[in-house]
Structures are given as structure tokens and as C-alpha cells.
Design a protein around this motif. Structure first.
Motif, mmCIF file in Angstrom:
data_model
loop_
_atom_site.group_PDB
_atom_site.id
_atom_site.type_symbol
_atom_site.label_atom_id
_atom_site.label_comp_id
_atom_site.label_asym_id
_atom_site.label_seq_id
_atom_site.Cartn_x
_atom_site.Cartn_y
_atom_site.Cartn_z
ATOM 1 N N SER A 372 87.842 55.622 57.269
ATOM 2 C CA SER A 372 87.869 55.863 55.731
ATOM 3 C C SER A 372 86.397 55.420 54.969
ATOM 4 N N VAL A 373 86.480 56.169 53.951
ATOM 5 C CA VAL A 373 85.055 55.653 52.856
ATOM 6 C C VAL A 373 85.587 54.627 51.968
ATOM 7 N N ARG A 374 84.464 54.184 51.162
ATOM 8 C CA ARG A 374 84.766 53.013 50.431
ATOM 9 C C ARG A 374 85.008 53.573 49.116
ATOM 10 N N TYR A 375 86.268 53.459 48.571
ATOM 11 C CA TYR A 375 86.604 53.706 47.407
ATOM 12 C C TYR A 375 86.346 52.660 46.113
ATOM 13 N N LYS A 376 86.212 53.265 44.889
ATOM 14 C CA LYS A 376 85.972 52.324 43.728
ATOM 15 C C LYS A 376 87.257 52.522 42.937
ATOM 16 N N LEU A 377 87.899 51.542 42.724
ATOM 17 C CA LEU A 377 89.175 51.629 41.810
ATOM 18 C C LEU A 377 88.954 50.808 40.578
ATOM 19 N N LYS A 378 89.448 51.410 39.263
ATOM 20 C CA LYS A 378 89.286 50.590 38.179
ATOM 21 C C LYS A 378 90.852 50.091 38.166
ATOM 22 N N GLU A 383 89.386 45.138 35.861
ATOM 23 C CA GLU A 383 88.469 44.908 36.959
ATOM 24 C C GLU A 383 88.213 46.233 37.709
ATOM 25 N N THR A 384 87.087 45.821 38.300
ATOM 26 C CA THR A 384 86.834 47.103 39.440
ATOM 27 C C THR A 384 86.691 46.656 40.641
ATOM 28 N N VAL A 385 87.339 47.310 41.702
ATOM 29 C CA VAL A 385 87.276 46.769 42.934
ATOM 30 C C VAL A 385 87.034 48.010 43.799
ATOM 31 N N PHE A 386 86.157 47.530 45.099
ATOM 32 C CA PHE A 386 86.102 48.549 46.068
ATOM 33 C C PHE A 386 86.723 48.268 47.297
ATOM 34 N N ILE A 387 87.424 49.285 47.850
ATOM 35 C CA ILE A 387 88.200 49.348 49.016
ATOM 36 C C ILE A 387 87.782 50.380 49.896
ATOM 37 N N ASP A 388 87.831 49.765 51.368
ATOM 38 C CA ASP A 388 87.757 50.802 52.429
ATOM 39 C C ASP A 388 88.917 50.853 53.307
ATOM 40 N N ASN A 389 89.816 49.901 53.023
ATOM 41 C CA ASN A 389 90.821 49.717 54.098
ATOM 42 C C ASN A 389 92.427 49.949 53.386
ATOM 43 N N PRO A 390 92.905 50.703 53.681
ATOM 44 C CA PRO A 390 94.402 51.072 53.218
ATOM 45 C C PRO A 390 95.171 49.802 53.173
ATOM 46 N N ALA A 391 95.067 48.714 54.031
ATOM 47 C CA ALA A 391 95.887 47.686 53.620
ATOM 48 C C ALA A 391 95.682 46.953 52.398
ATOM 49 N N ASP A 392 94.503 47.232 51.841
ATOM 50 C CA ASP A 392 93.994 46.374 50.752
ATOM 51 C C ASP A 392 94.261 47.259 49.360
ATOM 52 N N TYR A 393 94.941 48.590 49.570
ATOM 53 C CA TYR A 393 95.191 49.378 48.469
ATOM 54 C C TYR A 393 96.373 48.684 47.628
ATOM 55 N N PRO A 394 95.835 48.767 46.269
ATOM 56 C CA PRO A 394 96.866 47.957 45.387
ATOM 57 C C PRO A 394 97.744 48.651 45.009
ATOM 58 N N ASP A 395 99.205 47.969 44.314
ATOM 59 C CA ASP A 395 100.151 48.839 44.133
ATOM 60 C C ASP A 395 99.699 49.895 42.725
ATOM 61 N N PRO A 396 100.188 51.018 43.228
ATOM 62 C CA PRO A 396 99.653 52.339 42.330
ATOM 63 C C PRO A 396 99.662 52.054 40.951
ATOM 64 N N THR A 397 100.832 51.205 40.354
ATOM 65 C CA THR A 397 100.906 51.125 38.941
ATOM 66 C C THR A 397 99.708 50.287 38.505
ATOM 67 N N ARG A 398 99.216 49.405 39.267
ATOM 68 C CA ARG A 398 98.090 48.600 38.926
ATOM 69 C C ARG A 398 96.736 49.448 38.601
ATOM 70 N N ILE A 399 96.680 50.690 39.271
ATOM 71 C CA ILE A 399 95.367 51.384 39.121
ATOM 72 C C ILE A 399 95.292 52.437 38.008
ATOM 73 N N ASP A 400 94.185 52.153 37.329
ATOM 74 C CA ASP A 400 93.779 53.103 36.104
ATOM 75 C C ASP A 400 93.128 54.253 36.645
ATOM 76 N N SER A 401 92.125 54.147 37.408
ATOM 77 C CA SER A 401 91.369 55.524 37.927
ATOM 78 C C SER A 401 90.905 55.075 39.338
ATOM 79 N N ALA A 402 90.391 56.182 39.772
ATOM 80 C CA ALA A 402 89.743 56.013 41.282
ATOM 81 C C ALA A 402 88.780 56.916 41.350
ATOM 82 N N GLU A 403 87.472 56.351 41.873
ATOM 83 C CA GLU A 403 86.445 57.252 42.179
ATOM 84 C C GLU A 403 86.094 57.086 44.068
ATOM 85 N N GLU A 404 85.664 58.228 44.426
ATOM 86 C CA GLU A 404 85.139 58.271 45.776
ATOM 87 C C GLU A 404 83.711 58.703 45.862
#
Lengths: 605, 419
Positions: A372-378, A383-404
């Protein structure tokens, strides 16, 4: 100890396949470092994987004794370097320990992406550069054209370029003289306090860590008490020496030299590549500038095939890290696979190399999860978080936008292949940003595209599309908006977290279908039907079923030959032991590879 | 436990093992090499008559040696296999059979393997004269195209002719067929030629009393394996194989033939007594290049330091001219391997594992060694007071079952010295 004025430290830098290792072989042969009968190809590439693939992965040093025309004997410390973009970190470390570089250009291929980027790296470190045109024995060699490129593309003086054939040794004597005359001797140190840079290390089970250093100030001798500046640990030096394929003991290493020391260091983590070694009693004022921080761009988790082997894997990774400073890892765990490590790699080839080295050199049976690459989620919370592990992917309703992460891909290719290469890049969500004619035969294409798209089969496709002629390099250019989804895989109705992956949402369906197809081929039949499903959230978007096993029996037995039958079953037992049991399904290592190597490469079969 | 004697004295060995009452003779000669065969055999045409005679004599004298070493006193079953015993010249065929008859007088069952191209009236007369009671004919297929793919040296017609001849002789007749034969890529495969079920039906009409149906196993370095690797032939898929076999079994069971072993079918009472000895892990001796003997110890091991109970396996040298000089490899089989072999062989048949015999021999209940596996396979297991066996579906998955047993046995078998 040798007078620093009789030392020359140099590296060979070049694009992949331009003949570095072969030229290094000629140097070793001419300098009689080893007996002629022990000579073999790729002397410095001592890893199996390097020899099999014909590439250099690790920088390797060797000291060459050379009697010059002025009658004096010089020590020429050669550092062979890798050419693949994933290993440019190795090149940068090699460059830091040298005063000069041979810039090798293939007389049939000309200047390519890594020729340029490695040259810039050498220039940044103020290295003296000697252009060398290699493979002049080849019928297609065109030295005049290469001289033109050296002047035009590299801005170097073409009259200083030497012509050699690494294959036949032509021009190697002249090259030795040029190294002595044109590459400066190591600079005199202003202080006699020991100051040495650790540029590499490896582990010996009997002697502990063997530390590879370049001495910049003072000297290091056996018996001396030294300090490793990053954590102030201290050790007594047992042995110093040079690299002459095997380790060659010396009575010390003076300023300006390249070599190793052994100090019975068993705590592997004390030794950090880029650290400075100094005298414990008379330390230098400040450490040398270390190496640039490496930023991993590809992430994957490594698990032991058998969860009980976690500690062995941990020791294996620690030792590998000694010899591969660019590997970054932290503890990870999975419901399906137990404890393992989340690792960061410099690229996909780097990932493959780490996997193979763990398996071969450290004898670990391992499983890798989908890279995986490291994604940037707003997040909605701001809050802004960086995730590269699918296990850390938050509940989609908590995500405003995503960048790669996006890259600027630079492809240099003969004209004939541009159509196919543009199609390839467009398929990978690329946007063409420039198109430059380098000369009448070659063009440079630049694309901006998501890094995630080159993770899988991009490099192989690029090579097959261009019959190996296109070269490829990339730089990360930052984050761009994307649409992200987490794809989960369920085997026999049970989610297997190791198969989860973050995907570009508009292509999620295609990816899901391929993952299911591949898993259904890789997982053997069981005594029951095994459904394989891919889902986003609770919605199943693809499905395959593995039919139940109907027959697995040896239906013949000749003349009471029972031993043979028993051996066949023993073999089958070993195969079963290499399976990972998740729920009541047995997954072979190939199932994990099937997810790793996604996309079109399979359809060709 | 220490060995009683050093094992060199014939009588000590003979007293310490289950005396063999079964005998196998291997004749490594064939008309020609079949495309799928990796067995030790040589084409008859490349042999001189005197070379073959030398081998026949050496085989008989080796047999006499084994009989005296292990104190054999008569045989219940004799099996002469190959290779193709009937590929021997008539005089030598008779010399072999009379040599065996002299050492093993009137066994209860005496089988000789034959091939259609060499089973003629003369061979039948010799067999009858020497006391042979059973002929096992290598038919392999009744489809001309498949016979060609297998590289068999006979036609479908000669197979039916030979069968009729054997059936008319009064001897019991068994036939071999091969299932899952690879087929030219993209040529429609199973649809062409008589199906396995139709072939079985033909064989039954010709009067066979026993049938073996072996799945083709592609062995490395055979012509057939190379043709498959080169992509000329294609191997049938698991589901096709299962359907082919189901079709054949329907015909067999309608005619009263029971599947009594993974690949063997016969009406009750007409099973191959010789092969049952292998599956029950009895003692047997084997003579001829490539033959195997297995001796079961009944007390402290007379064979080296291996713990009791154990077995001795003797693999005869795979040599023609040097065979008389010896060179057989003898390996004691330890207790754990011996227990595993007992499980491996006995679950092949519907008679299954004899629980009492197992406990007597190994001093432990089979269930204590493979209880977890038996539990997991309970749905496909048949248990009676005396036996444990697999049902037909379980037999088809025998390898999986055995691998589970093997893995469990690694953990449950008492370490040496503990028992």
C-alpha cells in the motif's frame, strides 16, 4: 598505515545494466585481489539474488593495490553501487565515502534516467567525475554519439571521457592511471581526533557486527576504545582491516581510508548506518553529517508463516536492517496471522528483495500482505491522519476527503514505443505533463500519476511494452485528491484482514474480481465448498467458489513398494505444514502472493 | 530395548519375525517401454536368450536363499509380476514357473501377470501345467486412441482375444484399466472413444472375476510426462476424473463387483489374496530385480538397533547382470514408521484397520495415536467392534486422511525409550 596521499576512494555510478559489476570484475582481476581460479562473474554481488537477477542491490567495497606509472603503490578503494531507482539510497551512502566517481555510460544505450540522477547526487557531494564510455566492443557501440550526449545532456567535458570494454578489459589500465591522477587524495583532516562515518554493516554470528566505515579524521586501531555517537555506547576495537573480497586485517585505518572494524558488538541496534564513530577518551566535537532520512513509499506487513516463529523473524529483521539501513519496520498484528511487522520500503523491488533475503539468508517462511502507499485522510472532525495500513482505515462516515501520493514519472524511450507507453500510463490514471525530443531517436515522456498505480506490475509492463528499452524514474510530487475504499476479502464467510486493501474506488469492482479469481486458483480444494468474497463494507461486490475436493488418493501400489508410498505422503505432509490455517481453511503462501501481484500480469499465461 | 542377536543367523531372524507366507517375483522384461512407465524393466528385444536365462536362474536361487533365511514353510499366495512375465521366451517362462513351483508347492492363490501381445495358447498351457490359478491381464484401455497415447504394444482386439483365451482356460482372470489418460489438447477428450464405463462393461462380459482401475500418475522423465509438459497432451481435471470413475463404479456395482480397495473391485470372496497381505502389513518376500520384501518382527528387533516392534524392508538391486551378486538394500523400519505404514496400508481397503491386531503389535490403541484425525473424519469413518475403515467418499480422499494421521502421529507417538 598508508599515507593518505596514496589512497583514492571512488565509486562507479551508472544506470542499471550499463556494466558496473563487469567493470568491477576487471578491476579485481587486474589488481590480483583474488586468485585467477577463484575469479567468477559479478565478484562483488555476493547475494544469491543479485547473481540470479544480474543486478546489484548492495553497495560493496573492495581495496585494490595498484602500482602507478610514477612507481608508487596506491590503495584504490572501489565502491560498487546499485543502478535501480529503488536503491539510490545505497548510492548516496557510497558517494558519501568517496572523493571521485566513474560515471559509466553504455556505448550502445547512451545517457539514461539513473545516469543523470546519480550524477547529480555525485555533484552535490563535490565528487570529481570521470566519464567512462563502456561496452565499446559491442557492434552497436557509438562512442561519438555518447560523447555528444556527455557534453549535451550531462554538461561534462567529453574529451576527458575514457573508452573501455569491461568485458575484455580494454582501456582498464588507462582508467587506473586516470583514477590516480584525476581523483583527489582524501583531504587532510584539520584535527587528529577520530571521526569515522558508518556507511554500512553486516552481522557475523561469531564476531558480532562488522562495521563498514570511512575514516575522515584521526585513525582507528585495534585496542582503542571507541564510542558510537548516536547512543554513546562504547566498545573496544578488536580488529581493523580492508575489504579484499574477504576481510583483510590491517594494523589500523588512517584518515582517508575505507575499511571495517570489529568490536564484539552483539547489540545489533547500537550500530546505525550514518552514525559517527569517535574515540571514547578523546571524542571529536561533533558528528559528521549523516545521510538523508529515507522516506519509505511502499508499505506491507510481514508475518511468519507459523505464528510461533515470531521471535525468529524479529531477530532476522533486526539483522537484515543492519545491512539494509533503508528498511523501516514496527510491530504489527493481525487477527488472521498473529504478530508481525509493518514495514516501509523504498519501492516494490526493494520489497521483493527484503522478502527474498529474509527467506534465503535468514531462513524465514513469511507472508507479505498487499502493498500500500500512505494515504492522507481529512476527517469530519477536522483532524488529518496518514494511513498506510488497511487495518487503520476509519469508518467511512468519519472521512471528509482523501488524498493519495502522486509521482512525476520520467520515461526515456526510443520513439517507436511511445504509443504503447502513453496508453500504459493513461491506463494507470496518468496525465501527460511533457514530451521532449532528446535527439532524433529518443524522447522523454513525463507523466503525473498516482504512486499506487506503479506498485504492482507497472515496471514489468513498461519493460515488456518497450522491449526493455524504456527507462523509468520517478519523484514524489505530493498529495492529490482521490476516492478511496477499503476492500475486504472473506474466505468461507470469515474476513481475512491480511487480504484487505485500500483501492481507488472507481476501479474497486475490477480489482475485487481479480483478487477473487486469483485466490480461487491459488487456494487448494477442501473437503467442503469454500466461497471467496470481496466486499466494501457489508456489500459483497465479487465472489468465486472453490468446489469441494473429490479425489486425493494414490490409486496404485506396485509389488509391495510401501516405502515409496510413504515418502510421497511425507512430501504432501510438508506441503500441508507450509499452509496457514485461517478458520478451517488452509491458505498456501501462493494465496498471499496472488494478492500481492495483482493485475494483468496473470492474464498472459 | 537392545537387539537379541546381531541378526546374522538365519534362525534367529526366522524366529523373531512373522514367517512370510506370500511370495512375489519380479520379471523386469517387457515387449517395449510404455509411455507412462517409470518402473524398472527392459525391452525383451535388447536381451540375449542366455542373459535372460541367467536372470531367471539368479531369481530362483535368490528366492531359495530368502526362503531358507526366513524359514518359510509353504506359501498361501504367489504373485509373478513385472514387467511382463509372459514376454519371456516360452522355454524360459516355463523354467521360471517350474523353478517357483519347486520352491512353493501348491499355493492357495498363484497369479501371473500377462500382457495381451504375449498371452498365447502356449503360455496358458504352461501356466496350467505348473499350477497357476489366476491371470492378471494388463489391458489398460480398450480405446485404440488411448492405447496409442499410452504407448501400449497391443491393440484393443488383441486384448479382448487374450481375455477370452484366459477366461476359457478355467483360471480366474483379473484385468487392469487406467483412468484419467491425458488427451490431445483441445481434441474433445472424454467424448471420443468408449468411456471407462463402457470398457468396464465389455470386460465384465468377457468373464473377468476381478478388476483394478488405476489413476494414471504422471511420473517424471517419462515420455507421457514430457508430452504433457510440452503442451501436446492435457491432463483431465479433478471433476472429470471423478465422473469417469463414478460411471465405471455404477456398472461394477450393478454386476456385483464391490470396491474393496482404493483401486480394486471384485465380487465378495474373489479379492486378490496376495495384495491383501500387503494391505494387512503381513510378511512377504520378493525376488527378482526391483522386488521388495517386508518382514514383520514379532518380538525384539533382530535387525540392528531399531526398537521393537519394527519391520525389515529388503529392496532387491535393480540390476540385470549383477543381480546374482547381491546388492539388495536392507533397512530396518522403526516402530513409528511401522505404525504409520500399518495405518497407511490398512485404510486402503474396506476391511480397514484391525484394532485388536494394532493394539497387540504396538501396545497402544490406534485411537490414542490418531484420535483427533478420527474425530475430524467421523462423517466418513465406519467403526465396528474390531475395525476402523473409510466409507467410499473417504477412500477418495485417502491421501488427505493419511496426511492428517501423519501430522498427528508426529505429536502423539511416544518418543523412543518411553514406550
Amino acid at each position: 598505515m598508508r599515507d593518505p596521499s596514496l589512497i583514492r576512494n571512488f565509486c562507479i555510478i551508472a544506470h542499471i545494466d550499463h556494466g558496473k559489476s563487469t567493470l568491477a570484475d576487471r578491476f579485481i582481476e587486474k589488481a590480483r585481489v583474488v586468485d585467477a581460479r577463484k575469479m567468477q562473474d559479478q565478484m562483488l554481488d555476493n547475494m544469491d539474488i543479485e547473481r540470479e537477477r544480474g543486478i546489484t542491490i548492495k553497495s560493496q567495497a573492495v581495496a585494490l593495490e595498484y602500482q602507478a606509472k610514477d612507481g608508487k603503490t596506491y590503495t584504490l578503494n572501489l565502491v560498487d553501487t546499485p543502478g535501480h531507482v529503488d536503491f539510490s539510497y545505497e548510492v548516496s551512502r557510497a558517494i558519501s565515502s568517496c572523493e571521485g566517481a566513474l560515471l559509466l555510460v553504455d556505448a550502445t544505450q547512451g545517457v539514461e534516467a539513473q545516469t543523470l540522477s546519480n550524477m547529480y547526487m555525485a555533484l552535490e557531494h563535490n565528487l570529481e567525475i570521470i566519464p567512462v564510455i563502456n561496452k565499446i566492443d559491442m557492434p552497436a557501440a557509438d562512442p561519438d554519439e555518447i560523447r555528444r550526449q556527455i557534453k549535451h545532456d550531462l554538461g561534462l567535458d567529453p574529451d576527458g571521457a575514457l573508452l573501455v570494454s569491461g568485458r575484455f578489459g580494454t582501456g582498464v589500465d588507462e582508467l587506473f592511471e586516470a583514477i590516480v591522477q584525476r581523483i583527489p587524495a582524501p583531504r587532510e583532516s584539520s584535527s587528529d581526533l577520530l571521526q569515522a562515518l558508518i556507511f554500512d554493516s553486516h552481522y557475523d554470528p561469531y564476531r558480532g557486527v562488522i562495521v563498514h566505515i570511512r575514516v575522515f579524521g584521526g585513525s582507528i586501531v585495534p585496542g582503542q576504545r571507541i564510542r558510537l555517537m548516536n547512543n554513546d555506547s562504547e566498545y573496544d576495537v578488536e580488529e581493523t582491516g580492508q575489504f579484499r573480497i574477504s576481510l583483510f586485517k590491517t594494523d589500523g585505518l588512517p584518515a582517508g581510508s575505507v575499511g571495517y572494524f570489529i568490536a564484539n558488538i552483539k547489540t545489533v541496534s547500537d550500530v546505525r548506518v550514518g552514525d559517527t564513530v569517535t574515540d571514547a577518551a578523546r571524542p571529536c566535537a561533533a558528528p559528521l553529517p549523516g545521510f538523508r532520512e529515507v522516506k519509505p513509499v511502499v508499505f506491507s506487513s510481514i508475518y511468519p508463516m507459523d505464528a510461533a516463529d515470531y521471535n525468529e523473524l524479529k531477530i532476522g529483521i533486526e539483522k537484515l536492517k543492519l545491512n539494509d539501513a533503508s528498511l523501516i519496520y514496527e510491530k504489527d498484528n493481525s487477527l488472521a496471522l498473529g504478530f508481525g511487522f509493518r514495514c516501509g520500503f523504498l519501492g516494490l523491488l526493494h520489497l521483493e528483495v527484503v522478502q527474498e533475503r529474509l527467506e534465503r539468508e535468514y531462513d524465514q517462511a513469511i507472508i507479505l500482505t498487499a502493498p500500500s502507499v500512505r494515504y492522507k485522510l481529512k476527517l469530519m472532525s477536522g483532524e488529518t491522519v496518514f494511513i498506510d495500513n488497511p487495518a487503520d482505515y476509519p469508518d467511512p462516515t468519519r472521512i471528509d476527503s482523501a488524498e493519495e501520493p502522486y509521482i512525476k514519472a520520467q520515461i526515456i524511450t526510443p520513439l517507436a514505443y511511445i504509443g504503447n507507453l502513453i496508453t500504459l500510463c493513461m491506463d494507470k490514471r496518468g496525465n501527460q505533463s511533457s514530451f521532449t525530443h532528446l535527439d532524433e531517436k529518443r524522447v522523454e515522456l513525463c507523466f503525473e500519476m498516482p504512486l499506487a498505480e506503479i506498485l504492482f506490475d507497472f515496471y514489468d509492463k513498461l519493460k515488456s511494452t518497450s522491449r526493455g528499452y524504456a527507462s523509468f524514474d520517478y519523484d514524489i510530487i505530493g498529495y492529490r485528491p482521490t476516492k478511496l475504499a477499503k476492500l475486504d476479502v472473506l474466505i468461507n464467510a470469515r474476513p481475512v484482514d491480511a487480504f484487505s486493501q485500500l483501492v481507488y474506488e472507481p476501479t474497486a469492482y475490477d480489482r475485487a474480481k481479480k483478487v477473487c479469481e486469483r485466490l480461487s486458483r491459488a487456494i487448494p480444494r477442501h473437503q467442503f465448498k469454500v466461497p471467496i468474497q470481496a466486499a466494501i463494507g457489508s456489500k459483497v461486490i465479487a465472489r468465486e467458489t472453490i468446489n469441494s475436493l473429490r479425489k486425493d488418493v494414490l490409486a496404485k501400489c506396485y509389488g509391495g513398494d510401501i516405502s515409496r508410498k510413504r515418502k510421497l505422503l511425507e512430501k504432501q505432509k510438508e506441503g500441508k505444514k507450509r499452509m496457514k490455517t485461517v478458520g478451517d481453511v488452509e491458505l498456501p503462501q501462493e494465496a498471499f502472493l496472488a494478492v500481492l501481484r495483482t493485475n494483468e500480469d496473470e492474464e498472459r499465461k | 530395548m537392545e537387539a537379541l542377536a546381531d541378526g546374522s543367523g538365519g534362525s534367529a531372524e526366522a524366529q523373531a519375525c512373522l514367517v512370510p507366507r506370500s511370495l512375489y517375483i519380479h520379471v523386469p522384461v517387457c515387449a517395449s517401454k510404455c509411455a507412462y512407465c517409470d518402473f524398472f524393466s527392459l525391452p525383451a528385444a535388447s536381451w540375449s536368450e542366455s542373459r535372460m536365462a541367467g536372470l531367471v536362474d539368479a531369481t530362483i536361487s535368490r528366492l531359495a536363499g530368502l526362503i531358507s533365511r526366513f524359514g518359510c514353510d509353504g506359501f498361501d499366495t504367489v504373485y509373478i509380476g513385472g514387467g511382463t512375465p509372459t514376454a519371456l521366451p516360452a522355454a524360459l517362462f516355463d523354467r521360471l514357473l517350474s523353478g517357483v513351483a519347486a520352491l512353493a508347492a501348491s499355493p492357495g492363490e498363484w497369479t501371473v501377470e500377462a500382457n495381451p501381445e504375449s498371452l498365447d495358447e502356449g503360455a496358458i498351457a504352461t501356466m496350467l501345467a505348473r499350477g497357476v490359478s489366476r491371470v492378471s491381464l494388463g489391458v489398460q484401455s480398450l480405446d485404440p486412441a488411448r492405447l496409442a497415447i499410452l504407448g501400449r504394444p497391443h491393440s484393443a482386439e488383441s486384448a479382448t482375444r487374450a481375455l477370452a483365451l484366459a477366461a476359457g482356460s478355467g483360471m480366474r482372470v483379473s484385468a487392469d484399466l487406467i483412468a484419467g489418460i491425458p488427451w490431445p489438447r483441445g481434441a474433445g477428450g472424454a467424448a471420443e472413444g468408449p468411456s471407462l464405463a463402457e470398457q468396464v462393461s465389455l470386460l465384465l462380459d468377457l468373464g473377468i472375476a476381478h478388476l483394478s482401475v488405476y489413476d494414471l500418475v504422471l511420473e517424471d522423465d517419462t515420455a507421457l510426462a514430457r508430452a504433457v509438459e510440452a503442451g501436446e497432451l492435457e491432463v483431465p481435471q479433478e471433476d472429470d476424473l471423478a465422473e469417469e470413475r463414478d460411471g465405471a463404479e455404477a456398472v461394477l456395482s450393478a454386476r456385483g463387483f464391490r470396491r474393496y480397495e482404493v483401486s480394486n473391485y471384485a465380487p465378495a470372496g474373489l479379492e486378490c489374496a496376495h495384495n491383501l497381505v500387503y494391505w494387512k502389513m503381513g510378511s512377504y518376500i520378493g525376488s527378482g530385480p526391483g522386488a521388495v520384501s517386508t518382514l514383520q518382527a514379532t518380538g525384539p528387533s533382530p535387525w540392528g538397533r531399531a526398537a521393537w516392534p519394527s519391520s525389515l524392508r529388503i529392496e532387491e538391486a535393480q540390476e540385470i547382470d549383477g543381480y546374482a551378486k547381491g546388492g539388495a538394500v536392507e533397512s530396518p523400519i522403526g516402530t513409528k514408521e511401522s505404525a504409520y505404514e500399518t495405518i497407511m496400508m490398512s485404510f486402503r481397503t474396506v476391511f480397514g484397520l484391525d484394532k485388536t491386531a494394532f493394539r497387540r503389535r504396538f501396545g497402544i490403541e490406534a485411537r490414542s495415536l490418531i484420535g483427533r484425525t478420527l474425530e475430524a473424519w467421523a462423517g466418513q469413518l465406519i467403526e465396528t467392534r474390531d475395525s476402523l475403515s473409510l466409507d467410499p467418499g473417504g477412500l477418495d480422499l485417502l491421501n488427505r486422511f493419511l496426511v492428517d494421521c501423519l501430522i498427528e502421529l508426529d505429536g502423539t507417538f511416544p518418543a523412543p525409550g518411553q514406550s
